[in-house]
Motif scaffolding. Structure first.
Motif, PDB file in Angstrom:
ATOM      1  N   LEU A 226      40.296  37.620  43.090  1.00 35.72           N
ATOM      2  CA  LEU A 226      39.605  38.879  42.874  1.00 35.72           C
ATOM      3  C   LEU A 226      39.492  39.686  44.163  1.00 35.72           C
ATOM      4  O   LEU A 226      39.624  40.924  44.163  1.00 35.72           O
ATOM      5  N   PHE A 229      42.069  42.585  45.644  1.00 30.74           N
ATOM      6  CA  PHE A 229      42.074  43.976  45.185  1.00 30.74           C
ATOM      7  C   PHE A 229      41.209  44.870  46.073  1.00 30.74           C
ATOM      8  O   PHE A 229      41.227  46.085  45.944  1.00 30.74           O
ATOM      9  N   LEU A 253      40.833  46.921  39.423  1.00 31.99           N
ATOM     10  CA  LEU A 253      41.594  45.710  39.092  1.00 31.99           C
ATOM     11  C   LEU A 253      42.880  46.052  38.350  1.00 31.99           C
ATOM     12  O   LEU A 253      43.927  45.431  38.580  1.00 31.99           O
ATOM     13  N   GLN A 273      49.890  43.061  41.097  1.00 31.32           N
ATOM     14  CA  GLN A 273      48.476  42.723  41.033  1.00 31.32           C
ATOM     15  C   GLN A 273      47.971  42.703  39.597  1.00 31.32           C
ATOM     16  O   GLN A 273      47.179  41.840  39.220  1.00 31.32           O
ATOM     17  N   ARG A 274      48.417  43.654  38.809  1.00 32.08           N
ATOM     18  CA  ARG A 274      47.952  43.694  37.423  1.00 32.08           C
ATOM     19  C   ARG A 274      48.420  42.471  36.648  1.00 32.08           C
ATOM     20  O   ARG A 274      47.700  41.946  35.803  1.00 32.08           O
ATOM     21  N   LEU A 277      46.368  39.283  37.167  1.00 33.07           N
ATOM     22  CA  LEU A 277      45.040  39.225  36.564  1.00 33.07           C
ATOM     23  C   LEU A 277      44.916  38.083  35.560  1.00 33.07           C
ATOM     24  O   LEU A 277      43.840  37.507  35.390  1.00 33.07           O
ATOM     25  N   TYR A 317      36.727  32.731  37.510  1.00 36.28           N
ATOM     26  CA  TYR A 317      37.518  33.379  38.550  1.00 36.28           C
ATOM     27  C   TYR A 317      38.319  32.287  39.261  1.00 36.28           C
ATOM     28  O   TYR A 317      37.769  31.217  39.570  1.00 36.28           O
TER      29      TYR A 317
END
Length: 1094
Positions: A226, A229, A253, A273-274, A277, A317
């Motif tokens: 997390l 980002f 995010l 990055q997406r 997730l 997470y």
């Protein structure tokens, strides 16, 4: 060859007429004791009140031969087979007897040699090639693993950057929603806590492809989670939250912080990055932005670009800390794990609150070294179970051999010596295997417990036969007689067990292969030590008794003496074994009407006598048949429900922190698997035709339901969109200019930017000329139930089928296009284990039956061995499923071992049944249970105790071994001592195992079938000590119910001998037949007394 039936009439002799010749007789023609009275003329043995009668056969009698009939010719076929098999039996029997007798005559030499040899070999193995392997890849990946081949190419030949070492952390609240700013800040705290570890900047992998260690700062360390980002800066996170709230955090995010960013696909970094997730946010539920949770779903849509869809809840997470694989990294990982443990303990003491109330936040963690460390810890913590098993076995054998009322006759030391014999065999075999270099794994630790159980089976067979011999004989003679009785039986069971392990060595699964390599020499060496070292201990213990030294207190000697000058040892032995308060001298025995050869039976033997009488009742037999067949049917149905499953956490201790991490990943994450698609070979990857093939391969993989439609990262596809990226636009690179460049020029320009190298640098390998020699794309799998092996096998086979039909891969095993994921190792194991299990099962059962076909006295035994072994195996599979176990590496190992162990219980019963000289089925069964039944019962109890310590293991997988073995022993004992005797009492063949001139099988109680009944003066056999009182009564009844008097007992009528005589034969014919059969020890007395008879 014509079969001639003749009879010989014998003179009536007193039952004690054999005098000392029987007591001092040694089987197979060994020298008699000097005190034997059998060398005196026969007339001296006769009582004055019992004058010899005239022989019925006259010297001028003629011999008549019956012409062979068709039935007699057919009967000669099994006789020829018996001759062939008995030849093999006699050679093996002779070797076993010779080894045992040699050890009995030189006990100190054998004990001293083996005591030196075993520890020396073990220490040599430890100091040479001993190695431990706890790698799941090495243990479970098949030897012919394609995934292993691809993995080796990627790691050592491809030129890709060395893979980083991952340390992972999972933050969750036991399934509660953790989508809260407070929890997000705790993630920042965890990252800061870990990066504060001393030397973290020196070992962490840096952003880009260089992974340089010159910079000890942590600002460029690769941390996926997390915090990435927000550039791992909690201040930036707080500022964004203050301006836009939680929605602004979520938009960051997804990479679209404002309306204009919703359709922005130009940022390669943000696209990556997406996608990440799904790994970072566990079980994220996507809902409408206005909190309409009714539209939430679990379909892993966190990567959607639709601005109206944001996550409404999540359960965990995940954080990934990447380290460089360099010198000292293992020590640094250990320090990192200590920091993670400290953080976990801190958080357990704190209870952060949010709007929904108090929720405890937990941390689970693991590093790359964790699995091997924890498996090694499991082995270390289970090591005390071995001495515990040793103690249990020693206590059990002491309990079996102890005589509380007579410290001299007690044999506790011998019981301890029997267990010590097995321990020495383990040291010897393990030392040999260590010297060869076979790895020691966490699966191998079950071997000592198996060998303890198997070894004690042979111990009880040997001691049981030894205690049934005449205690007044020399110990070496008693050992010889005992080995003649059970030598073949323990040899056959050893061969079948070794054969089962040998067949297990054909497995391509390293864990199974290595375990069988450890077990095979263990069984062989234990058998050798049993007939040498343990026999030597047995003789030394007998000498202790003769010297009247106390058991366990050798320095203390008993001062008591018998009335007749003999030692109390002899008197007590005779009283125990022959029920005489004092053993009569050979001279007194000559005048007794009948020699009482029944000894006091042990508790197991008395129990088996009582048990045999009740088991053979008609209603009991009906109940047993119905119950066992019903149980077999139920187990067959249960077997059809058996499934495959492998939980890696079961290899670890129950209190392992790694198990907690695996549980959190399984329960609170989205379960997606990253898969790399590789391209390699001597071809130009920038050639348009080749790129077309590469695109087609990627598209075809995308058609599989488990694969993503489009790869997450694919350099040759993303290269076409490079002009739309922010980097290209900042340098004025537009689509028109880009289209005029060749593929090589496009690659050169794109990879000149650090932003591109950061993302794709680890996926493309350039040679020294700048040509691409290897490359990869990255995609992911989803929707796979990792608890269902069939789904995993199907995915593996489907994607490999696509790879195999690519034109560039056709006709070769060295594929140029392939996919890889580390989970493929386990999937290959699942794919191979079922076929291998079926193969080893069929081969094992057939091989065991082949051994039985050769070594059983009659071929009809196979009609019982094969169906019973098949039935036992099905029952074992059904039991495994019923108790909640699955087909995995451990259960497969147990199933391979089961063939060798289950057959032992069956072989002992069948061998004794066919060697019994009773004339009826029930008589044979009763004789079998009363002789070897007690030894089998004790063997089953000892094997159960030997694996009992496994129930205390810290590893679930080892406790699984205990369950499998306990079921195995229970089924083997019940089928061997309950079901098989009942079946034999109803359908057992009434065959005589002495149907030819080579048929004297060296077992106790076989002489009577050649020379008369046990009470006959011609008989040289001591009454079987386990014979029931009922049998004694039956003999007396036969003498008074019209049976032939002892003066007219014929071999043709008392025991269907293959060397029969006819009453009308002349003396020369009788002499010729006896002379031809003289090589059998049973005719020795006949030969010695022949002048008196004539």
């Amino acid at each position: 060859m014509q079969c001639i039936e003749v009879e010989i009439a014998t003179r009536e002799m007193p039952r004690s007429g054999r005098g000392g010749s029987n007591n001092d007789r040694e089987d197979h023609g060994t020298t008699r004791s000097s005190s034997s009275s059998s060398d005196r003329p026969y007339l001296e043995h006769l009582s004055p009140s019992e004058p010899p009668e005239m022989p019925l056969a006259s010297s001028d009698a003629t011999t008549t031969a019956k012409p062979p009939s068709s039935s007699s010719c057919c009967a000669c076929i099994p006789k020829q087979w018996s001759k062939l098999t008995n030849g093999i039996h006699n050679r093996i029997q002779s070797l076993v007897v010779q080894l045992a007798v040699h050890a009995a005559r030189h006990p100190k030499r054998y004990v001293f040699t083996i005591l030196l040899l075993a520890p020396a070999l073990f220490i040599t193995g430890l100091m040479t090639n001993y190695n431990v392997n706890f790698s799941t890849t090495a243990i479970f990946a098949p030897f012919n693993s394609k995934a292993k081949y691809h993995s080796d190419w990627i790691d050592y030949e491809s030129g890709f950057p060395e893979p980083t070492r991952l340390s992972l952390m999972s933050i969750h609240a036991d399934g509660n929603n953790v989508l809260d700013v407070m929890y997000m800040r705790r993630v920042f705290d965890a990252v800061q806590y870990m990066t504060d570890t001393p030397d973290y900047g020196a070992f962490c992998a840096k952003s880009g492809t260089g992974n340089s260690t010159n910079d000890n700062t942590t600002s460029q360390c690769k941390i996926t989670g997390l915090t990435q980002f927000f550039d791992h800066n909690v201040t930036e996170f707080d500022q964004l939250y203050e301006h836009g709230g939680q929605e602004a955090i979520l938009r960051r995010l997804y990479g679209y912080e404002n309306e204009n960013d919703e359709n922005n696909t130009t940022s390669t970094s943000s696209s990556l990055q997406r996608v990440e997730l799904d790994l970072i946010l566990g079980n994220a539920i996507v809902g409408v932005d206005d909190d309409e949770n009714s539209s939430s779903n679990n379909d892993n849509n966190a990567t959607s670009n639709n601005s109206s869809s944001l996550i409404s809840s999540l359960q965990s997470y995940s954080l990934f800390f990447e380290l460089i694989d360099q010198d000292g990294v293992l020590e640094f990982e250990a320090r990192l794990l200590e920091r993670m443990k400290a953080l976990q303990e801190q958080w357990l003491q704190q209870k952060p609150t949010n709007s929904n109330g108090v929720v405890l936040l937990k941390v689970e963690y693991v590093a790359m070294r964790s699995y091997s460390d924890e498996m090694a810890r499991a082995v270390q913590e289970d090591l005390p179970l071995i001495p515990l098993g040793f103690g249990l076995m020693a206590s059990f054998t002491c309990l079996v051999f102890i005589r509380c009322r007579d410290r001299v006759q007690s044999r506790c030391l011998l019981g301890i010596g029997s267990v010590f014999t097995i321990l020495l065999s383990l040291l010897t075999s393990f030392g040999l295997v260590f010297c060869i270099g076979i790895p020691y794994t966490n699966m191998t630790q079950v071997i000592p417990f198996v060998v303890f159980g198997v070894g004690l089976d042979d111990t009880f067979m040997i001691t049981g036969a030894y205690f049934r011999t005449d205690p007044r004989k020399d110990p070496a003679e008693r050992v010889e007689q005992a080995m003649q009785e059970i030598g073949l039986s323990i040899s056959v069971t050893t061969l079948t067990t070794m054969l089962a392990f040998l067949i297990g060595c054909i497995s391509t699964i390293p864990a199974i292969f290595w375990l069988n390599l450890y077990a095979l020499p263990c069984i062989a060496i234990d058998f050798f030590y049993q007939i040498t070292f343990f026999v030597a201990l047995l003789v030394l213990d007998e000498r202790r008794i003769q010297a009247r030294r106390m058991d366990c207190c050798l320095c203390v000697r008993s001062s008591a003496a018998s009335d007749d000058g003999a030692s109390d040892t002899e008197t007590e032995c005779d009283s125990r074994n022959f029920q005489d308060e004092k053993a009569p001298s050979p001279r007194k025995q000559q005048h007794q009407p009948k020699h009482n050869s029944t000894r006091d039976k042990s508790v197991p033997e008395r129990f088996m006598g009582w048990y045999a009488r009740h088991l053979l009742r008609p209603w009991v037999k009906i109940f047993v048949i119905v119950a066992f067949l019903a149980h077999a049917g139920f187990c067959a149905y249960s077997t059809s429900l058996l499934t495959q499953h492998f939980d890696f956490g079961e290899l670890l201790p129950e209190d392992s922190y790694a198990r907690g991490f695996l549980h959190s990943i399984e329960a609170y994450t989205s379960r997606i698997l990253g898969v790399s698609i590789y391209f390699r070979g001597d071809f130009d990857q920038l050639d348009p035709d080749m790129q077309q093939r590469m695109n087609e391969y990627v598209d075809e993989l995308g058609t599989l339901p488990q694969f993503a439609d489009e790869p997450v990262l694919c350099w040759f596809r993303d290269l076409q969109d490079f002009p739309n990226s922010e980097v290209a636009q900042s340098f004025g690179i537009d689509t028109g200019f880009w289209s005029t460049l060749t593929l090589q020029e496009q690659v050169d320009i794109a990879f000149s930017f650090s932003e591109v190298r950061d993302v794709y640098g680890s996926q493309v390998v350039f040679d020294e000329t700048g040509k691409i020699s290897a490359s990869s794309c990255y995609t992911y799998l989803s929707g796979i139930n990792l608890k269902v092996a069939k789904e995993q096998i199907q995915v593996l086979q489907d994607q490999r089928a696509i790879s195999a039909r690519q034109p560039i891969n056709e006709g070769t095993e060295d594929w140029s296009f392939f996919t890889f994921n580390s989970d493929y190792f386990i999937w290959e194991f699942y794919s191979a284990v079922v076929e291998e299990q079926l193969l080893t099962t069929i081969a094992g059962i057939l091989s065991v039956c082949a051994i039985g076909f050769i070594f059983f006295p009659h071929w009809k035994a196979i009609l019982f061995l094969f169906p019973l072994m098949s039935m036992l195996y099905i029952c074992l599979l059904g039991t495994i499923q019923y108790v909640g176990l699955y087909i995995n590496a451990v259960s497969c190992i147990c199933l391979v071992i089961s063939i060798g162990l289950l057959v032992d219980f069956i072989v002992h019963i069948l061998l004794r049944y066919f060697e019994s000289h009773e004339k009826t089925r029930e008589g044979k069964v009763r004789d079998t249970l009363e002789t070897v039944g007690a030894s089998i019962l004790l063997g089953g109890l000892s094997t159960s105790l030997s694996v009992l310590p496994l129930a205390l293991s810290t590893s679930v997988i080892v406790r699984t071994v205990f369950i499998c073995f306990f079921a195995m022993i229970t089924l083997g004992v019940t089928h061997g001592l309950v079901f098989l005797p009942v079946v034999l009492s109803i359908w057992g063949p009434l065959v005589d195992n002495h149907d030819d001139d080579n048929a004297l099988h060296s077992t106790g109680g076989t002489v009577e079938s050649f020379v008369g009944t046990p009470d006959s003066p011609m008989s040289t056999n001591t009454r079987d000590p386990a014979a029931s009182d009922t049998d004694d009564t039956d003999e007396d009844d036969n003498d008074s119910n019209g049976s032939k008097p002892h003066s007219q007992i014929s071999l043709a009528t008392t025991a269907q001998s293959s060397v029969p005589f006819h009453e009308d034969d002349d003396v020369s014919q009788q002499l010729e037949v006896i002379h031809l059969s003289r090589r059998y020890e049973s005719f020795e007395v006949v030969w010695n007394n022949f002048p008196s008879m004539t």
